[in-house]
Design a protein around this motif. Structure first.
Motif, PDB file in Angstrom:
ATOM      1  N   UNK A   1       0.931  -0.877   0.281  1.00  0.00           N
ATOM      2  CA  UNK A   1       0.060   0.255   0.065  1.00  0.00           C
ATOM      3  C   UNK A   1       1.046   1.125   0.272  1.00  0.00           C
ATOM      4  N   UNK A   2       0.990   2.162  -1.328  1.00  0.00           N
ATOM      5  CA  UNK A   2       1.783   3.396  -1.299  1.00  0.00           C
ATOM      6  C   UNK A   2       0.846   3.943  -1.176  1.00  0.00           C
ATOM      7  N   UNK A   3       1.576   5.560  -0.303  1.00  0.00           N
ATOM      8  CA  UNK A   3       0.932   7.339  -0.334  1.00  0.00           C
ATOM      9  C   UNK A   3       1.786   7.939  -1.355  1.00  0.00           C
ATOM     10  N   UNK A   4       1.015   8.086  -2.185  1.00  0.00           N
ATOM     11  CA  UNK A   4       2.257   9.503  -3.178  1.00  0.00           C
ATOM     12  C   UNK A   4       2.253  10.721  -2.852  1.00  0.00           C
ATOM     13  N   UNK A   5       2.643  11.800  -2.820  1.00  0.00           N
ATOM     14  CA  UNK A   5       2.012  13.230  -2.934  1.00  0.00           C
ATOM     15  C   UNK A   5       2.392  13.326  -4.280  1.00  0.00           C
ATOM     16  N   UNK A   6       1.690  13.514  -5.413  1.00  0.00           N
ATOM     17  CA  UNK A   6       1.887  14.405  -6.467  1.00  0.00           C
ATOM     18  C   UNK A   6       1.214  15.210  -7.266  1.00  0.00           C
ATOM     19  N   UNK A   7       1.510  16.366  -7.806  1.00  0.00           N
ATOM     20  CA  UNK A   7       0.876  17.356  -8.175  1.00  0.00           C
ATOM     21  C   UNK A   7      -0.574  16.935  -9.474  1.00  0.00           C
ATOM     22  N   UNK A   8      -0.931  17.741  -8.816  1.00  0.00           N
ATOM     23  CA  UNK A   8      -2.389  17.551  -9.276  1.00  0.00           C
ATOM     24  C   UNK A   8      -2.396  17.851 -10.663  1.00  0.00           C
TER      25      UNK A   8
ATOM     26  N   UNK B   1      -1.971  13.163 -16.480  1.00  0.00           N
ATOM     27  CA  UNK B   1      -0.696  12.248 -17.076  1.00  0.00           C
ATOM     28  C   UNK B   1      -0.091  12.014 -15.530  1.00  0.00           C
ATOM     29  N   UNK B   2      -0.227  12.067 -14.708  1.00  0.00           N
ATOM     30  CA  UNK B   2       0.087  11.604 -13.374  1.00  0.00           C
ATOM     31  C   UNK B   2       0.352  10.573 -13.218  1.00  0.00           C
ATOM     32  N   UNK B   3      -0.573  10.406 -12.892  1.00  0.00           N
ATOM     33  CA  UNK B   3      -1.495   8.668 -13.421  1.00  0.00           C
ATOM     34  C   UNK B   3      -1.156   8.582 -13.938  1.00  0.00           C
ATOM     35  N   UNK B   4      -0.846   8.200 -15.329  1.00  0.00           N
ATOM     36  CA  UNK B   4      -0.038   7.919 -16.100  1.00  0.00           C
ATOM     37  C   UNK B   4       1.079   7.062 -16.169  1.00  0.00           C
TER      38      UNK B   4
ATOM     39  N   UNK C   1      -6.283  18.008  -3.794  1.00  0.00           N
ATOM     40  CA  UNK C   1      -6.313  18.541  -2.796  1.00  0.00           C
ATOM     41  C   UNK C   1      -5.426  19.707  -2.989  1.00  0.00           C
ATOM     42  N   UNK C   2      -6.194  21.059  -3.069  1.00  0.00           N
ATOM     43  CA  UNK C   2      -5.215  22.435  -3.118  1.00  0.00           C
ATOM     44  C   UNK C   2      -3.939  22.620  -3.953  1.00  0.00           C
ATOM     45  N   UNK C   3      -4.256  22.030  -5.836  1.00  0.00           N
ATOM     46  CA  UNK C   3      -3.475  21.958  -6.313  1.00  0.00           C
ATOM     47  C   UNK C   3      -2.971  20.828  -6.572  1.00  0.00           C
ATOM     48  N   UNK C   4      -2.533  20.065  -5.291  1.00  0.00           N
ATOM     49  CA  UNK C   4      -1.486  19.159  -4.713  1.00  0.00           C
ATOM     50  C   UNK C   4      -2.989  17.726  -5.007  1.00  0.00           C
ATOM     51  N   UNK C   5      -1.645  15.866  -4.797  1.00  0.00           N
ATOM     52  CA  UNK C   5      -2.885  15.363  -5.581  1.00  0.00           C
ATOM     53  C   UNK C   5      -2.379  14.658  -4.763  1.00  0.00           C
ATOM     54  N   UNK C   6      -3.231  13.547  -3.986  1.00  0.00           N
ATOM     55  CA  UNK C   6      -2.781  12.464  -3.636  1.00  0.00           C
ATOM     56  C   UNK C   6      -2.806  10.518  -4.462  1.00  0.00           C
TER      57      UNK C   6
ATOM     58  N   UNK D   1       6.918  13.093  -3.484  1.00  0.00           N
ATOM     59  CA  UNK D   1       7.027  12.434  -2.240  1.00  0.00           C
ATOM     60  C   UNK D   1       6.118  11.623  -1.812  1.00  0.00           C
ATOM     61  N   UNK D   2       6.834  10.885  -1.166  1.00  0.00           N
ATOM     62  CA  UNK D   2       6.114   9.299  -0.653  1.00  0.00           C
ATOM     63  C   UNK D   2       6.125   8.770   0.468  1.00  0.00           C
ATOM     64  N   UNK D   3       4.952   9.307   0.961  1.00  0.00           N
ATOM     65  CA  UNK D   3       4.096   9.299   2.329  1.00  0.00           C
ATOM     66  C   UNK D   3       4.559   8.629   2.738  1.00  0.00           C
TER      67      UNK D   3
END
Lengths: 430, 430
Positions: free
Chosen positions: B353-360, B363-366, B387-392, B420-422
């Motif tokens: 189970x991996x939680x990533x903080x990514x740019x919203x 194409x990020x998911x791809x 969430x506010x320009x960011x996404x997880x 980041x890798x949360x």
């Protein structure tokens, strides 16, 4: 230091369990030899139907003459998985007399005549092991006899019948009635065509007798076990249980009296709190909860039946008995030195959940409460619900003896205002 | 047939466990004698502080010279409850050389040098029992060594540290963070002033080494056990776990590889489904889940520490060892015949189970999915939250090797769009 002459095993019975025992003995022969310190070989298999094809068992090992097999004299261990009282008892006796040790999965026989079999085993200085007789693969006999040998067990509370646990779990999770849940259990192969031995608690009672004897180092016979089946448990009972934060399980309960001078053993449905570890035992699984002075609360969980699980328990015993043969010793045998008497059900002290249908008029609660007080049964909570001129009263008592509770219920039934006693259920595990 | 000359026991250590052992030996002397077949007496107690008042132990039994005590030559059984590597190892070795059998509760020593101790015990033809070294009062060593001796264990999954289970359970049930839960554990006496050994998984790793060795009949040293503590587990991890129908436990996991040719042992926090029997193990309780070929799924539950529970396990062993002395036999000793190698953590296969903080942005998911694919890690589910320009992004994988997963995470970290890798957490028990 591996001995090369193999230990010889005679297998009595080659049904669901026996065929698994034979299969594992063959496929895991090297592991068994390494763990025992000598190879172990199947020397003969006694069956009723010799013509049936039995994969992996050489035809020349099959015999219908079980008595001749156990009399051979060169057999080290007899594995008895035929079940029932006779001919199992005679065969085991003969096996001991002809020099073999015995591994048995026979709960009925152990519950009825464990004392007699142990006496012959001791006389002949042989082992009698029977881990598979209680709760299939779950190690219970060995932990109680050996791991807890330096402790004092005060209570054993077990779900020891998979069929009834499957049915009750189904009723709990789907709201189904008893018959519907039983039908599903039958369709899925969890219940036999005649489910009496399971649903009336006979199977669990045999296990309770064995467990109580081992746990308290005394003798508890099958006749000493109070038994109530679970065929009367209703969807309404489950609704009541949930209202109390409980579920309903068919429990085998073995207890040492508070004064330590007697024991009791009983099987009946009971409410237990959802927070109790036994409450989350689902489907056909078994689990046994043990309370002791020093260890505190232990639980043992696993599959309580089935060919492979039961074979696992049989083979664990087989390895131990073979090791004992090689070292010339015997394992811990019968231990019934406390000779604690078994008290009748009336002396059992527990809590009760009683549903009464009563007239919906003033003063009924006072009348009912008076009856409880007169019989010395203290009330913990009462819940009153009106419905169309009638009302229901749900009373949960503090601890009281079964005899006092029965007296209370009899008196309640004779009250004009009490239309009926809808259900009485014990509350355990607190 | 009671032998009258008593068996003599030397007790090394008289702290929380030792004083309970001495107390039970005195108060339950008659029961122990009946179960052993001979009386058993405390012949000496080695302590560091001889002036401390020790209720119920005659002053003349107290000594500070443990070496002289184990060298006496008339000692039948040495009970070692001092813990640590030295002087425990030297004392046990000396005890064997002077004719005694040994019961030990010393997990650190058994995990580090079980092979050496077993070798001396075998050379001297003496017993070495250590049920108390793993999970306190819970019978585990005996069930694995004996009850399952005819079965093939494939996996052991255990909650074997009460302190960390208390902390994680508190975080789960109250939403508290790690530090808050640890503070409460410390205040209640569940955690030591320096909790490192517990929260960093050292204690659990020692138990994992012992369990893996017994379960797979091989040798697993403490250094072979992969270890991750649970200090990084956050309230957010518990929220994620709940979203998946899981909770988080610190698990000791011992596995046989799919091809049966190697084993692994590891300790780390992991998500397990709420429906798994280990999920409902609350507070400071321990439980060990065992999966085997024939028996299927078994679980053993109880208090994993504490003076009286640990003493219960010690005394069960004491009874067994005394019985063996009387019959001139020894119990099932070391069994490491399979000599299965221990694979490194990279070869462990599990789910993640991996939680990533990514740019919203599109194409990020791809991009992320491509990285997983390139490393041969197959994705089971992805959940995306803005969430506010960011996404997880929360990714749950299918089974993959730890090495592949680490490669994936490293590549993810180098992506511009991954901030980041949360958290990374393994998912077990399915």
């Amino acid at each position: 230091m591996m001995r090369t002459r193999p230990l010889k095993v005679a297998l009595l019975g080659c049904g669901v369990v026996g065929s698994e025992v034979a299969r594992i003995m063959t496929t895991h022969a090297d592991d068994l030899a390494a763990r025992i310190g000598a190879p172990v070989e199947l020397a003969g298999v006694a069956v009723r139907r010799p013509d049936k094809v039995r994969e992996g068992i050489p035809a020349e090992l099959i015999t219908t003459d079980a008595t001749a097999l156990v009399k051979r004299g060169d057999i080290d261990v007899v594995v008895e998985v035929i079940g029932g009282i006779e001919p199992a008892r005679s065969l085991i006796t003969t096996a001991f007399e002809h020099g073999a040790s015995v591994v048995s999965a026979n709960k009925a026989l152990l519950a009825q005549d464990g004392a007699g079999l142990h006496a012959i085993a001791e006389e002949q200085n042989k082992d009698l092991y029977y881990e598979a007789a209680v709760a299939g693969a779950i190690p219970l006999v060995r932990p109680l006899r050996e791991s807890l040998a330096g402790d004092k067990v005060n209570r054993v509370l077990g779900i020891v019948n998979g069929t009834t646990n499957f049915i009750l779990d189904k009723m709990d999770s789907t709201g189904a009635g008893y018959q519907e849940a039983l039908d599903e259990a039958t369709a899925l192969g969890y219940a036999e065509a005649d489910p009496t031995a399971d649903v009336e608690g006979f199977d669990a009672a045999a296990k309770a007798a064995i467990l109580a004897g081992i746990a308290f180092h005394t003798r508890v016979r099958l006749d000493d076990v109070y038994r109530e089946g679970m065929t009367e448990v209703t969807a309404a009972d489950f609704a009541s249980a949930r209202g109390m934060g409980c579920t309903i399980k068919l429990l085998a309960i073995c207890e040492r009296a508070a004064d330590g001078e007697s024991v009791t053993a009983r099987v009946h449905p009971a409410m237990i709190p959802l927070t109790h570890p036994l409450a989350s035992v689902r489907g056909a699984y078994n689990a046994v909860f043990v309370e002791s002075d020093a260890a505190g609360q232990l639980m043992f969980y696993g599959p309580g039946a089935g060919g492979a699980p039961t074979a696992s328990a049989v083979l664990g015993d087989l390895v131990a008995v073979c090791r004992n043969r090689l070292s010339g010793a015997t394992g811990p045998g019968d231990s019934a030195y406390t000779r604690l008497p078994v008290s009748p059900m009336g002396e059992v002290v527990t809590r009760y959940h009683i549903s009464l249908d009563v007239a919906d008029k003033p003063g009924v609660l006072a009348q009912v409460a008076t009856v409880f007080a007169e019989h010395g049964v203290s009330i913990d909570t009462v819940r009153q619900q009106g419905k169309d001129g009638e009302a229901s009263l749900v009373v949960v008592t503090h601890h009281a003896s079964d005899a006092s509770l029965n007296g209370t219920v009899e008196a309640l039934r004779s009250l004009d205002t009490v239309r009926g006693v809808a259900s009485i259920m014990r509350v355990e595990g607190e």
